[in-house]
Design a protein around this motif. Structure first.
Motif, PDB file in Angstrom:
ATOM      1  N   LYS A   1       0.853  -1.191   0.000  1.00 19.29           N
ATOM      2  CA  LYS A   1       0.000   0.000   0.000  1.00 19.29           C
ATOM      3  C   LYS A   1       0.890   1.242   0.000  1.00 19.29           C
ATOM      4  CE  LYS A   1      -4.103   1.617   2.339  1.00 19.29           C
ATOM      5  NZ  LYS A   1      -4.957   1.384   3.517  1.00 19.29           N
TER       6      LYS A   1
ATOM      7  N   GLU B   1      -3.340   0.196  -3.474  1.00 19.98           N
ATOM      8  CA  GLU B   1      -2.744  -1.095  -3.136  1.00 19.98           C
ATOM      9  C   GLU B   1      -2.488  -1.898  -4.395  1.00 19.98           C
ATOM     10  OE1 GLU B   1      -4.163  -3.373   0.241  1.00 19.98           O
ATOM     11  OE2 GLU B   1      -5.477  -1.688   0.752  1.00 19.98           O
TER      12      GLU B   1
ATOM     13  N   GLU C   1       6.641  -0.501   1.337  1.00 23.92           N
ATOM     14  CA  GLU C   1       5.334  -0.353   1.983  1.00 23.92           C
ATOM     15  C   GLU C   1       5.237   1.006   2.673  1.00 23.92           C
ATOM     16  OE1 GLU C   1       1.549  -1.247   3.273  1.00 23.92           O
ATOM     17  OE2 GLU C   1       2.741  -2.620   2.059  1.00 23.92           O
TER      18      GLU C   1
END
Length: 81
Positions: A2, A23, A68
């Motif tokens: 994400k 995402e 991330e």
């Protein structure tokens, strides 16, 4: 993974949003751009040849590796006069 995507200048205006969480299976910044381009319509602006981008507020190229939680920004080229 994400990432948070932020849009600036006319990209923000054309898309009608300041940013969004996205995402997907992103290895590099261009993977995010391609996923957004696949949405079609207003996102076609991200296909511009001179598009500029940043990762975590540092200018970079589309081949920049992602992690991330990164922030990705897209904006048109800046011109001065």
């Amino acid at each position: 993974m994400k990432v948070q995507v932020v849009y600036f200048a006319r990209y923000r205006e054309q898309l009608g949003v300041e940013g969004e969480a996205v995402e997907g299976d992103f290895a590099v910044l261009d993977d995010v751009r391609l996923a957004l381009l696949a949405r079609g319509e207003a996102y076609a602006v991200l296909g511009e040849q001179n598009l500029m981008c940043a990762r975590n507020q540092d200018l970079c190229r589309l081949g920049e590796p992602l992690a991330e939680g990164d922030e990705v920004a897209f904006f048109p080229p800046v011109t001065g006069g």
